[in-house]
Structure formats: C-alpha cells, structure tokens
Scaffold this motif. Structure first.
Motif, PDB file in Angstrom:
ATOM      1  N   LEU A   1    -106.215 -27.753  26.066  1.00 16.74           N
ATOM      2  CA  LEU A   1    -104.457 -27.751  25.760  1.00 16.74           C
ATOM      3  C   LEU A   1    -103.922 -28.247  24.751  1.00 16.74           C
ATOM      4  CD1 LEU A   1    -104.366 -26.117  29.762  1.00 16.74           C
ATOM      5  CD2 LEU A   1    -105.035 -25.074  27.404  1.00 16.74           C
ATOM      6  N   LEU A   2    -102.903 -27.877  24.567  1.00 15.94           N
ATOM      7  CA  LEU A   2    -101.885 -29.035  24.079  1.00 15.94           C
ATOM      8  C   LEU A   2    -100.571 -28.378  24.444  1.00 15.94           C
ATOM      9  CD1 LEU A   2    -103.883 -28.445  21.438  1.00 15.94           C
ATOM     10  CD2 LEU A   2    -103.267 -30.234  20.008  1.00 15.94           C
ATOM     11  N   THR A   3     -99.709 -29.937  24.293  1.00 16.04           N
ATOM     12  CA  THR A   3     -98.023 -28.925  24.261  1.00 16.04           C
ATOM     13  C   THR A   3     -97.088 -29.419  23.453  1.00 16.04           C
ATOM     14  OG1 THR A   3     -97.023 -30.735  26.164  1.00 16.04           O
ATOM     15  CG2 THR A   3     -98.849 -28.491  27.144  1.00 16.04           C
ATOM     16  N   PRO A   4     -95.812 -29.238  23.201  1.00 12.26           N
ATOM     17  CA  PRO A   4     -95.201 -29.643  22.258  1.00 12.26           C
ATOM     18  C   PRO A   4     -94.419 -30.930  23.048  1.00 12.26           C
ATOM     19  CG  PRO A   4     -94.239 -27.604  22.683  1.00 12.26           C
ATOM     20  CD  PRO A   4     -95.422 -27.917  23.732  1.00 12.26           C
TER      21      PRO A   4
ATOM     22  N   ILE B   1    -114.549 -25.463  18.342  1.00 14.83           N
ATOM     23  CA  ILE B   1    -113.846 -26.119  19.214  1.00 14.83           C
ATOM     24  C   ILE B   1    -112.700 -25.759  19.655  1.00 14.83           C
ATOM     25  CG2 ILE B   1    -113.734 -28.604  20.942  1.00 14.83           C
ATOM     26  CD1 ILE B   1    -115.682 -29.598  18.560  1.00 14.83           C
ATOM     27  N   LEU B   2    -112.290 -24.826  20.307  1.00 14.70           N
ATOM     28  CA  LEU B   2    -111.450 -24.405  20.224  1.00 14.70           C
ATOM     29  C   LEU B   2    -110.088 -24.242  21.194  1.00 14.70           C
ATOM     30  CD1 LEU B   2    -109.837 -21.319  19.367  1.00 14.70           C
ATOM     31  CD2 LEU B   2    -111.352 -20.305  20.762  1.00 14.70           C
ATOM     32  N   GLY B   3    -108.897 -24.401  21.283  1.00 13.85           N
ATOM     33  CA  GLY B   3    -108.375 -24.474  22.042  1.00 13.85           C
ATOM     34  C   GLY B   3    -106.947 -23.870  21.450  1.00 13.85           C
ATOM     35  N   ALA B   4    -105.439 -24.407  22.811  1.00 15.12           N
ATOM     36  CA  ALA B   4    -104.649 -23.495  22.360  1.00 15.12           C
ATOM     37  C   ALA B   4    -103.256 -24.333  22.234  1.00 15.12           C
ATOM     38  CB  ALA B   4    -104.185 -22.739  23.927  1.00 15.12           C
ATOM     39  N   GLY B   5    -102.783 -23.979  21.943  1.00 18.20           N
ATOM     40  CA  GLY B   5    -101.552 -25.225  21.350  1.00 18.20           C
ATOM     41  C   GLY B   5    -100.111 -24.417  21.998  1.00 18.20           C
TER      42      GLY B   5
ATOM     43  N   CYS C   1    -107.231 -28.846  13.550  1.00 17.02           N
ATOM     44  CA  CYS C   1    -106.382 -28.108  12.765  1.00 17.02           C
ATOM     45  C   CYS C   1    -105.383 -26.750  14.137  1.00 17.02           C
ATOM     46  CB  CYS C   1    -107.183 -26.809  11.974  1.00 17.02           C
ATOM     47  SG  CYS C   1    -106.459 -25.545  11.010  1.00 17.02           S
ATOM     48  N   ILE C   2    -103.982 -26.782  13.276  1.00 18.63           N
ATOM     49  CA  ILE C   2    -103.311 -25.420  13.977  1.00 18.63           C
ATOM     50  C   ILE C   2    -102.610 -24.645  13.638  1.00 18.63           C
ATOM     51  CG2 ILE C   2    -100.452 -25.321  15.049  1.00 18.63           C
ATOM     52  CD1 ILE C   2    -100.827 -28.530  14.830  1.00 18.63           C
ATOM     53  N   ILE C   3    -103.468 -23.214  14.192  1.00 19.41           N
ATOM     54  CA  ILE C   3    -103.087 -22.220  13.540  1.00 19.41           C
ATOM     55  C   ILE C   3    -101.717 -21.628  14.255  1.00 19.41           C
ATOM     56  CG2 ILE C   3    -104.006 -20.097  13.248  1.00 19.41           C
ATOM     57  CD1 ILE C   3    -106.612 -20.736  13.048  1.00 19.41           C
ATOM     58  N   ARG C   4    -101.357 -21.086  13.036  1.00 22.10           N
ATOM     59  CA  ARG C   4     -99.419 -20.335  13.462  1.00 22.10           C
ATOM     60  C   ARG C   4     -99.001 -19.630  12.767  1.00 22.10           C
ATOM     61  NH1 ARG C   4     -96.574 -23.221  17.226  1.00 22.10           N
ATOM     62  NH2 ARG C   4     -96.802 -25.469  16.391  1.00 22.10           N
ATOM     63  N   ALA C   5     -99.130 -18.377  12.906  1.00 24.15           N
ATOM     64  CA  ALA C   5     -98.940 -16.811  12.240  1.00 24.15           C
ATOM     65  C   ALA C   5     -98.483 -16.081  12.584  1.00 24.15           C
ATOM     66  CB  ALA C   5    -100.032 -16.579  11.159  1.00 24.15           C
ATOM     67  N   PRO C   6     -97.656 -15.122  12.232  1.00 18.79           N
ATOM     68  CA  PRO C   6     -97.344 -14.291  13.215  1.00 18.79           C
ATOM     69  C   PRO C   6     -97.823 -12.965  12.511  1.00 18.79           C
ATOM     70  CG  PRO C   6     -96.581 -14.602  10.011  1.00 18.79           C
ATOM     71  CD  PRO C   6     -96.822 -15.336  10.748  1.00 18.79           C
ATOM     72  N   GLU C   7     -99.479 -12.851  12.139  1.00 14.03           N
ATOM     73  CA  GLU C   7     -99.979 -12.075  11.890  1.00 14.03           C
ATOM     74  C   GLU C   7    -101.714 -12.755  11.933  1.00 14.03           C
ATOM     75  OE1 GLU C   7    -101.837  -7.618  10.427  1.00 14.03           O
ATOM     76  OE2 GLU C   7     -99.535  -8.873   9.458  1.00 14.03           O
ATOM     77  N   ILE C   8    -102.711 -12.858  12.638  1.00  9.96           N
ATOM     78  CA  ILE C   8    -103.910 -13.175  11.649  1.00  9.96           C
ATOM     79  C   ILE C   8    -104.647 -11.682  13.040  1.00  9.96           C
ATOM     80  CG2 ILE C   8    -105.672 -14.724  12.445  1.00  9.96           C
ATOM     81  CD1 ILE C   8    -103.521 -16.747  13.673  1.00  9.96           C
ATOM     82  N   PRO C   9    -104.827 -10.821  10.851  1.00  8.54           N
ATOM     83  CA  PRO C   9    -105.646  -9.894  11.359  1.00  8.54           C
ATOM     84  C   PRO C   9    -107.806  -9.944  11.849  1.00  8.54           C
ATOM     85  CG  PRO C   9    -105.018 -10.133   9.067  1.00  8.54           C
ATOM     86  CD  PRO C   9    -104.405 -11.075  10.171  1.00  8.54           C
ATOM     87  N   ASP C  10    -107.799 -11.618  11.759  1.00 11.27           N
ATOM     88  CA  ASP C  10    -109.288 -11.891  11.452  1.00 11.27           C
ATOM     89  C   ASP C  10    -109.838 -13.144  12.138  1.00 11.27           C
ATOM     90  OD1 ASP C  10    -112.163 -11.820  11.300  1.00 11.27           O
ATOM     91  OD2 ASP C  10    -112.534 -11.652   9.191  1.00 11.27           O
ATOM     92  N   PRO C  11    -109.692 -13.427  13.582  1.00 16.00           N
ATOM     93  CA  PRO C  11    -109.602 -15.183  13.871  1.00 16.00           C
ATOM     94  C   PRO C  11    -110.881 -14.781  13.708  1.00 16.00           C
ATOM     95  CG  PRO C  11    -108.664 -13.574  15.410  1.00 16.00           C
ATOM     96  CD  PRO C  11    -108.685 -12.300  14.226  1.00 16.00           C
TER      97      PRO C  11
ATOM     98  N   PHE D   1    -105.262 -22.491  18.192  1.00 13.36           N
ATOM     99  CA  PHE D   1    -103.952 -20.974  18.201  1.00 13.36           C
ATOM    100  C   PHE D   1    -103.067 -20.988  19.261  1.00 13.36           C
ATOM    101  CE2 PHE D   1    -107.805 -20.011  17.061  1.00 13.36           C
ATOM    102  CZ  PHE D   1    -107.635 -18.580  15.787  1.00 13.36           C
ATOM    103  N   ALA D   2    -101.522 -21.525  18.081  1.00 11.38           N
ATOM    104  CA  ALA D   2    -100.278 -21.724  18.825  1.00 11.38           C
ATOM    105  C   ALA D   2     -99.995 -20.397  19.539  1.00 11.38           C
ATOM    106  CB  ALA D   2     -99.399 -22.316  17.899  1.00 11.38           C
TER     107      ALA D   2
END
Length: 208
Positions: free
Chosen positions: A85-88, A62-66, A14-24, A41-42
């Motif tokens: 890690l993930l890259t575009p 299972i937490l990554g950064a995109g 699951c890719i999470i990309r949003a202008p605001e995430i108040p409760d990660p 989390f992008a």
C-alpha cells in the motif's frame, strides 16, 4: 514479497492513475515485459479494486494500491489482491491496517518530522512528495538525520531527471503519467507505454 528488496533491485515503481482502464491485464503485462513490474493502481481511478483484482493474474507483477486514505480503502485493496500500500501523506489507520495484514506500506511525507512519524507508524519505506519541488539534494539532506530510512521520490519525475534523485539518495523513483499517461491507458496504447517504460529505465541506467 520483500518490497524493499524489489525496490532496491528495480529502482522504479509505476503509478497508474486514469479515468478509465479498459484492459488492466494488458497494461500490467506490458509493464512487466518492459522491465517495470512494480506497479500501483491509484484508488482515485474509478473501480480501482476491480482493476487490481483483474491485474493480479499477471505473472511477475508486483502489485500495489496507491492513494490509500483509510483503513477501509486498505482492506478493499488487500482483498482485491494488492500486496503493498502507498499513501499520499501520513495515514495512521492505513499503517495500522497494513501492519495487521502483514503487508508493506509506503507512507507519504515531506518534512523531517513527517518522515520520523512515518517510521514510527511502521512504514516499510517513506514516499517523499512532491519530489520535483524539493529537488534531488533534499534526499541527501534527509539522509543526514535518517541514514537508514528508505526514501522513494514521487511527484514530477520523468526520464530526464529520475537518475538525479537516485544519485541524491532515493532508493527508488516513481514513474507516473510520463510512462502511463491517462489517455494511453484509456486507449490501451500498450506499444507506446512499453516504449516509454523502457526509455525511463534506460535513462535511470537500469534498463535491459
């Protein structure tokens, strides 16, 4: 953490990309409970390292950064708690940092040449983007010269077409705004996010 084993078992990220995430934390827990625990989390999301740090406390995640673009991005994400890690696209400095830190990296690619380069850079898997423009058959085509390269389909996937990419040869697929829409994340609409995640998995044939 064996990312390949997890992707093989779960088949979805699951890719999470949003202008605001108040409760990660609540968001991450919702996805884990829905059966979609591999989450990125992008870094285009504001304050992404802090979000990663907060979400890292969720059991079973299972937490990554995109959208990791530089070695500095990579270090910030790893220090915050990202375990992959993930890259575009092809980012040699990110790959080198991941190898140094001994964590998995999924490098973005589209063409056969880029897939080969990603493998040479030490990619754990290759993220094929934009998958929806290339079509499911493209994954079978890539497996001709690259039969053993794990491919992750990304871009334009949803509950209606994800299974086609798995059948075409993708090891796993990504769920993006169709599951965690920016407005749903910003408003902490976890019940709807959980419903969408379960629907996505059920359509893939992996739901519980």
């Amino acid at each position: 953490m064996d990312l390949l084993a997890e992707l093989t078992a779960r088949r979805a990220l699951c890719i999470i990309r949003a202008p605001e995430i108040p409760d990660p934390v609540g968001l991450a827990r919702t996805l884990v409970d829905a059966g979609m625990p591999i989450v990125e989390f992008a870094l285009t999301t504001p304050d992404a390292p802090r979000l990663i740090e907060r979400a890292s406390q969720v059991d079973g995640l299972i937490l990554g950064a995109g959208t990791v673009m530089s070695d500095r991005d990579a270090r910030d994400a790893i220090n915050a708690g990202a375990t992959f890690l993930l890259t575009p696209g092809l980012r040699p400095s990110v790959a080198a940092e991941a190898v140094r830190a001994r964590i998995p990296v999924v490098l973005g690619a589209m063409t056969p040449t880029e897939v080969a380069t990603a493998v040479d850079l030490g990619a754990t898997a290759v993220k094929v983007f934009p998958a929806a423009r290339l079509g499911p058959a493209y994954f079978a085509d890539l497996h001709g010269p690259f039969p053993d390269v794990p491919l992750v389909a990304t871009g334009g996937l949803n509950a209606k077409n994800a299974a086609e990419y798995l059948a075409g040869g993708a090891l796993a697929v990504t769920a993006g705004s169709g599951v965690v829409g920016p407005e749903l994340a910003a408003e902490s609409m976890f019940e709807e996010i959980g419903r969408r995640a379960r629907e996505f998995l059920a359509a893939m044939g992996t739901g519980t």
